[in-house]
Design a protein around this motif. Sequence first.
Motif, PDB file in Angstrom:
ATOM      1  N   ASP A 254     -19.431  -2.657   6.535  1.00 25.79           N
ATOM      2  CA  ASP A 254     -18.132  -4.081   5.930  1.00 25.79           C
ATOM      3  C   ASP A 254     -18.207  -3.945   4.593  1.00 25.79           C
ATOM      4  O   ASP A 254     -16.307  -4.382   4.043  1.00 25.79           O
ATOM      5  CB  ASP A 254     -19.015  -5.559   6.089  1.00 25.79           C
ATOM      6  CG  ASP A 254     -19.390  -6.079   7.345  1.00 25.79           C
ATOM      7  OD1 ASP A 254     -19.458  -5.073   7.628  1.00 25.79           O
ATOM      8  OD2 ASP A 254     -19.690  -6.996   7.307  1.00 25.79           O
ATOM      9  N   VAL A 255     -18.431  -3.381   3.279  1.00 31.69           N
ATOM     10  CA  VAL A 255     -17.940  -2.481   2.427  1.00 31.69           C
ATOM     11  C   VAL A 255     -16.502  -2.639   2.574  1.00 31.69           C
ATOM     12  O   VAL A 255     -15.853  -2.606   1.381  1.00 31.69           O
ATOM     13  CB  VAL A 255     -18.909  -2.468   1.244  1.00 31.69           C
ATOM     14  CG1 VAL A 255     -18.543  -1.090   1.817  1.00 31.69           C
ATOM     15  CG2 VAL A 255     -18.363  -2.648  -0.168  1.00 31.69           C
ATOM     16  N   ARG A 256     -16.400  -1.696   3.594  1.00 27.72           N
ATOM     17  CA  ARG A 256     -15.123  -0.426   3.713  1.00 27.72           C
ATOM     18  C   ARG A 256     -14.678  -0.658   5.206  1.00 27.72           C
ATOM     19  O   ARG A 256     -13.010  -0.723   4.799  1.00 27.72           O
ATOM     20  CB  ARG A 256     -15.709   0.586   4.141  1.00 27.72           C
ATOM     21  CG  ARG A 256     -14.841   1.801   4.870  1.00 27.72           C
ATOM     22  CD  ARG A 256     -15.247   3.297   5.375  1.00 27.72           C
ATOM     23  NE  ARG A 256     -15.360   1.940   6.567  1.00 27.72           N
ATOM     24  CZ  ARG A 256     -13.579   2.379   7.910  1.00 27.72           C
ATOM     25  NH1 ARG A 256     -12.675   2.771   7.217  1.00 27.72           N
ATOM     26  NH2 ARG A 256     -14.397   1.998   8.656  1.00 27.72           N
ATOM     27  N   ARG A 257     -15.269  -1.644   6.189  1.00 26.45           N
ATOM     28  CA  ARG A 257     -14.150  -2.410   7.138  1.00 26.45           C
ATOM     29  C   ARG A 257     -13.986  -4.261   7.106  1.00 26.45           C
ATOM     30  O   ARG A 257     -12.742  -4.170   8.076  1.00 26.45           O
ATOM     31  CB  ARG A 257     -14.752  -2.154   8.076  1.00 26.45           C
ATOM     32  CG  ARG A 257     -16.233  -2.183   8.935  1.00 26.45           C
ATOM     33  CD  ARG A 257     -16.493  -2.095  10.546  1.00 26.45           C
ATOM     34  NE  ARG A 257     -15.620  -2.311  11.504  1.00 26.45           N
ATOM     35  CZ  ARG A 257     -15.201  -2.196  11.951  1.00 26.45           C
ATOM     36  NH1 ARG A 257     -14.626  -0.936  12.524  1.00 26.45           N
ATOM     37  NH2 ARG A 257     -14.314  -2.570  13.270  1.00 26.45           N
ATOM     38  N   GLY A 258     -14.928  -4.083   6.490  1.00 26.08           N
ATOM     39  CA  GLY A 258     -14.405  -5.713   5.978  1.00 26.08           C
ATOM     40  C   GLY A 258     -15.301  -6.547   6.780  1.00 26.08           C
ATOM     41  O   GLY A 258     -15.754  -5.394   7.666  1.00 26.08           O
ATOM     42  N   GLN A 259     -15.298  -7.564   7.462  1.00 24.97           N
ATOM     43  CA  GLN A 259     -16.462  -8.585   8.583  1.00 24.97           C
ATOM     44  C   GLN A 259     -16.138  -8.291   9.591  1.00 24.97           C
ATOM     45  O   GLN A 259     -15.308  -7.956  10.155  1.00 24.97           O
ATOM     46  CB  GLN A 259     -15.995  -9.790   7.733  1.00 24.97           C
ATOM     47  CG  GLN A 259     -16.989 -10.783   8.984  1.00 24.97           C
ATOM     48  CD  GLN A 259     -16.378 -11.987   9.473  1.00 24.97           C
ATOM     49  OE1 GLN A 259     -15.026 -12.325   8.406  1.00 24.97           O
ATOM     50  NE2 GLN A 259     -17.085 -12.677  10.005  1.00 24.97           N
ATOM     51  N   SER A 260     -17.662  -7.561  10.613  1.00 24.71           N
ATOM     52  CA  SER A 260     -17.754  -6.827  11.491  1.00 24.71           C
ATOM     53  C   SER A 260     -18.801  -7.414  11.783  1.00 24.71           C
ATOM     54  O   SER A 260     -19.543  -8.615  11.785  1.00 24.71           O
ATOM     55  CB  SER A 260     -17.596  -5.455  11.574  1.00 24.71           C
ATOM     56  OG  SER A 260     -16.813  -5.068  12.856  1.00 24.71           O
ATOM     57  N   LEU A 261     -19.341  -6.789  13.356  1.00 27.74           N
ATOM     58  CA  LEU A 261     -20.919  -7.385  13.781  1.00 27.74           C
ATOM     59  C   LEU A 261     -21.600  -5.935  13.272  1.00 27.74           C
ATOM     60  O   LEU A 261     -21.401  -4.933  12.538  1.00 27.74           O
ATOM     61  CB  LEU A 261     -20.310  -6.581  15.499  1.00 27.74           C
ATOM     62  CG  LEU A 261     -19.278  -7.637  16.035  1.00 27.74           C
ATOM     63  CD1 LEU A 261     -18.850  -6.755  17.479  1.00 27.74           C
ATOM     64  CD2 LEU A 261     -19.450  -9.028  16.162  1.00 27.74           C
ATOM     65  N   VAL A 262     -22.716  -6.164  13.639  1.00 29.00           N
ATOM     66  CA  VAL A 262     -24.189  -5.893  13.158  1.00 29.00           C
ATOM     67  C   VAL A 262     -23.717  -3.990  14.005  1.00 29.00           C
ATOM     68  O   VAL A 262     -24.212  -3.160  12.890  1.00 29.00           O
ATOM     69  CB  VAL A 262     -25.517  -6.180  13.902  1.00 29.00           C
ATOM     70  CG1 VAL A 262     -26.621  -5.193  13.679  1.00 29.00           C
ATOM     71  CG2 VAL A 262     -26.016  -7.526  12.432  1.00 29.00           C
ATOM     72  N   VAL A 263     -23.839  -4.539  15.040  1.00 30.23           N
ATOM     73  CA  VAL A 263     -23.372  -2.529  15.909  1.00 30.23           C
ATOM     74  C   VAL A 263     -22.584  -2.122  15.371  1.00 30.23           C
ATOM     75  O   VAL A 263     -22.270  -0.771  15.237  1.00 30.23           O
ATOM     76  CB  VAL A 263     -23.292  -2.805  17.078  1.00 30.23           C
ATOM     77  CG1 VAL A 263     -21.517  -3.827  17.423  1.00 30.23           C
ATOM     78  CG2 VAL A 263     -22.981  -1.810  18.081  1.00 30.23           C
ATOM     79  N   TRP A 264     -21.363  -1.893  14.435  1.00 28.15           N
ATOM     80  CA  TRP A 264     -20.758  -1.895  13.368  1.00 28.15           C
ATOM     81  C   TRP A 264     -20.519  -1.232  12.292  1.00 28.15           C
ATOM     82  O   TRP A 264     -20.531  -0.061  12.055  1.00 28.15           O
ATOM     83  CB  TRP A 264     -19.128  -2.514  13.884  1.00 28.15           C
ATOM     84  CG  TRP A 264     -18.426  -2.412  14.546  1.00 28.15           C
ATOM     85  CD1 TRP A 264     -18.099  -3.184  15.525  1.00 28.15           C
ATOM     86  CD2 TRP A 264     -17.847  -0.851  14.750  1.00 28.15           C
ATOM     87  NE1 TRP A 264     -16.356  -2.431  16.554  1.00 28.15           N
ATOM     88  CE2 TRP A 264     -16.151  -1.649  15.791  1.00 28.15           C
ATOM     89  CE3 TRP A 264     -16.642  -0.078  14.814  1.00 28.15           C
ATOM     90  CZ2 TRP A 264     -16.144  -0.655  17.070  1.00 28.15           C
ATOM     91  CZ3 TRP A 264     -16.531   0.530  15.382  1.00 28.15           C
ATOM     92  CH2 TRP A 264     -15.520   0.758  16.456  1.00 28.15           C
ATOM     93  N   ALA A 265     -21.911  -1.909  12.053  1.00 22.85           N
ATOM     94  CA  ALA A 265     -22.207  -2.015  10.354  1.00 22.85           C
ATOM     95  C   ALA A 265     -23.561  -0.133  11.024  1.00 22.85           C
ATOM     96  O   ALA A 265     -22.863   0.659  10.558  1.00 22.85           O
ATOM     97  CB  ALA A 265     -22.892  -2.380  10.482  1.00 22.85           C
ATOM     98  N   ILE A 266     -23.937  -0.133  12.056  1.00 23.29           N
ATOM     99  CA  ILE A 266     -24.930   0.453  12.340  1.00 23.29           C
ATOM    100  C   ILE A 266     -24.620   1.900  12.514  1.00 23.29           C
ATOM    101  O   ILE A 266     -24.402   3.598  11.849  1.00 23.29           O
ATOM    102  CB  ILE A 266     -26.205   0.081  13.640  1.00 23.29           C
ATOM    103  CG1 ILE A 266     -27.278  -0.883  13.062  1.00 23.29           C
ATOM    104  CG2 ILE A 266     -26.750   1.124  13.861  1.00 23.29           C
ATOM    105  CD1 ILE A 266     -27.486  -1.579  14.020  1.00 23.29           C
ATOM    106  N   ARG A 267     -23.460   1.298  13.081  1.00 19.84           N
ATOM    107  CA  ARG A 267     -22.364   2.838  13.667  1.00 19.84           C
ATOM    108  C   ARG A 267     -21.922   3.400  12.814  1.00 19.84           C
ATOM    109  O   ARG A 267     -21.837   4.512  12.212  1.00 19.84           O
ATOM    110  CB  ARG A 267     -21.105   2.521  14.286  1.00 19.84           C
ATOM    111  CG  ARG A 267     -20.696   3.947  14.610  1.00 19.84           C
ATOM    112  CD  ARG A 267     -18.789   3.375  15.118  1.00 19.84           C
ATOM    113  NE  ARG A 267     -17.656   3.578  15.105  1.00 19.84           N
ATOM    114  CZ  ARG A 267     -17.112   4.713  15.791  1.00 19.84           C
ATOM    115  NH1 ARG A 267     -17.372   4.812  17.397  1.00 19.84           N
ATOM    116  NH2 ARG A 267     -16.164   5.532  15.664  1.00 19.84           N
ATOM    117  N   GLU A 268     -20.988   2.812  11.231  1.00 17.62           N
ATOM    118  CA  GLU A 268     -20.894   3.735  10.148  1.00 17.62           C
ATOM    119  C   GLU A 268     -21.925   3.479   9.194  1.00 17.62           C
ATOM    120  O   GLU A 268     -22.003   5.162   8.901  1.00 17.62           O
ATOM    121  CB  GLU A 268     -20.237   2.275   9.285  1.00 17.62           C
ATOM    122  CG  GLU A 268     -18.640   1.226  10.407  1.00 17.62           C
ATOM    123  CD  GLU A 268     -17.501   1.812   9.738  1.00 17.62           C
ATOM    124  OE1 GLU A 268     -17.277   1.644   8.241  1.00 17.62           O
ATOM    125  OE2 GLU A 268     -16.191   1.873   9.656  1.00 17.62           O
ATOM    126  N   GLY A 269     -22.785   3.175   9.272  1.00 21.19           N
ATOM    127  CA  GLY A 269     -24.343   3.709   8.512  1.00 21.19           C
ATOM    128  C   GLY A 269     -24.462   5.256   9.043  1.00 21.19           C
ATOM    129  O   GLY A 269     -25.341   6.082   8.153  1.00 21.19           O
TER     130      GLY A 269
END
Length: 487
Positions: free
Chosen positions: A453-468
Motif C-alpha cells: 500500500d505504501v506504493r500502490r495505495g490502499q488495497s487488498l491483503v492479497v495485493w500486498a502479498i503479491r507486491e511483497g
Amino acid sequence: MGKPTGFLEYQRLSEAYEPVAERLKKYKEFVLRLTDEQAAVQGARCMDCGIPFCNNGCPVNNIIPDWNDLVYRGQWKEAIEVLHSTNNFPEFTGRICPAPCEAACTLNINADAVGIKSIEHAIIDKAWEEGWVQPRPAAVKTGKKVAVVGSGPAGLAAAQQLARVGHDVTVFEKSSRIGGLLRYGIPDFKMEKGLIDRRMAQMEAEGVRFRAGVIVGAETTGPGIANDAQEFVSAEALQKDFDAVVLAAGSEVPRDLPVPGRDLVGVHFALEFLIPQNKAVAGDGPNPISAEGKHVVVIGGGDTGSDCVGTSNRHGAASVTQFELMPMPPEEENKALTWPYWPIKMRTSSSHEEGCERDFAVATKEFFGKDGRVTGLKAVRLEWKDGRMSEVAGSEFEVKADLVFFAMGFTNPLGKLLEAFGVEKDARGNAKATTDGVGCYATSAPKVFAAGDVRRGQSLVVWAIREGRQCAREVDQFLMGETVLPR
C-alpha cells in the motif's frame, strides 16, 4: 479441474457461520470451515474451462484448478504445496480476501462460482493441523542484509521470500506487535492473531529477525495509530547498515470529513476504535472507546466500516447505522457486462447480518451535540446522474448519534517516512516505483524499494502479498545479479 461433470451434479456450498447470538458474545472466529468431504465435492465443481480466468482474477495468480483437483482426489499435501507456491499466507487470504478469483470463475458466467476461497481455507487449516507447514531455511547464506520496514502482509511476504534465498532479513515495526494492519486493523472475529504468531515462528526459524516498537526514518503519528515505539532508527542508519531496504509501511492516513461539529467528542476515525479493540483482545489494556448502549453511526460502506459495525455490535450498541455516499448497488450484477472483472453489486457482510441499518446516497453535512459531545448529525440525500452527485432539495434529515466512526478509506503513508529516505512520490503521495520493465519496485533512492500500500495505495491483503513477493524477486536480482524467486 475436478470431476468433469461435477459442476452439473453439485451445488455450491458456502461455509457456515455460528449463530449471531453466540458469536456476538466473543471476539473469536465464527466461520465453520468445510469438512474434507465437503471441500472435495466443492473441488469437483471446478470445470475444465480451457482458460482458467480465476488465475488472473487472483492477484497472486494462485494455480486454482490444480489444487481444486487435488482436493477432489484427496491429495491434500500436494494441494498445500501448490497453494504455497504462489501464496505465502493462504490462512490470511482464505479468511479475509473478497475472492476476486470467484468473480472471474468461468462457472460464474451463468451459475454459482466454485467456492475457491472456502477450499483454500480448508487446505491451509488442514496443512497446519497435519504439521505440513514447516520452516524452509536457506541451504546457503548470501551474506547480504535486507531491512524491511513494516510488518503487514507485503513486508512479511517480502521478508519470507528473501530469507528463503539466503539473505539476512530484519523486519522493523513501529507497533509493539508484528503484523501491521493484519494485527491491528482486522478484528479478531474475522482473523485471530494466533495465525500471525505461528507464521512469525516459522519465519524466525527461517532466519528472519523481528524488531517491534521501532520507528524508522521519521516520527510516525496519526489518528488511532498503534504507535507505541520505544526506539528510533534513522533512514541513514538503515541505508548504511543494510544492502537493501524494502519500504512496506502501508497506507494509514485516513480520509477526514471536515464539516461543522467535527471536533465534538465521540467523532472518531475508525482505527481509533479498531486498534484499541484488538489490543484489548490481546490483553494490552482496555479500549477507551465503548459503544455499549450507544447509537453508533459509521460513515463509509467498505470493509473498515463493516469492521466497525461488527465491533460495535459486540460492545452492545443500542443501534448501528451505516452511511454510504454512493447509491445502493444492484442485488445482482449484469454478468454479461462485468465478467470476469470484479462487479459492483450489493454485498452484505456477516457484520451487517448481526444488526445494522444501511443507508445509501447520503452525505453528512454537520455534527451537533451537547456539552461538547456529539448527540446527532445532519445529513442530506444525494442524486447521482451521469456520474455526478447533487443534493436532493428538501431531503435533509437528522440521525441520533452518540458515536461516529469515519471509515472512508486511506490516502497515504504516515508521517515523513518517504522524505526521510529521499523517495520520490507519485501524484497521490505514495512511493513512486514502477512494476514494469527494468528496476521494478525500485524507488528513486539508492537501494530502496517499495511494495504494498505504501506504493500502490490502499488495497487488498492479497495485493500486498503479491507486491511483497514480486518486490523480493527484484531485491534478490539487485543483490545477486540473478534470482530464482518466482514472479
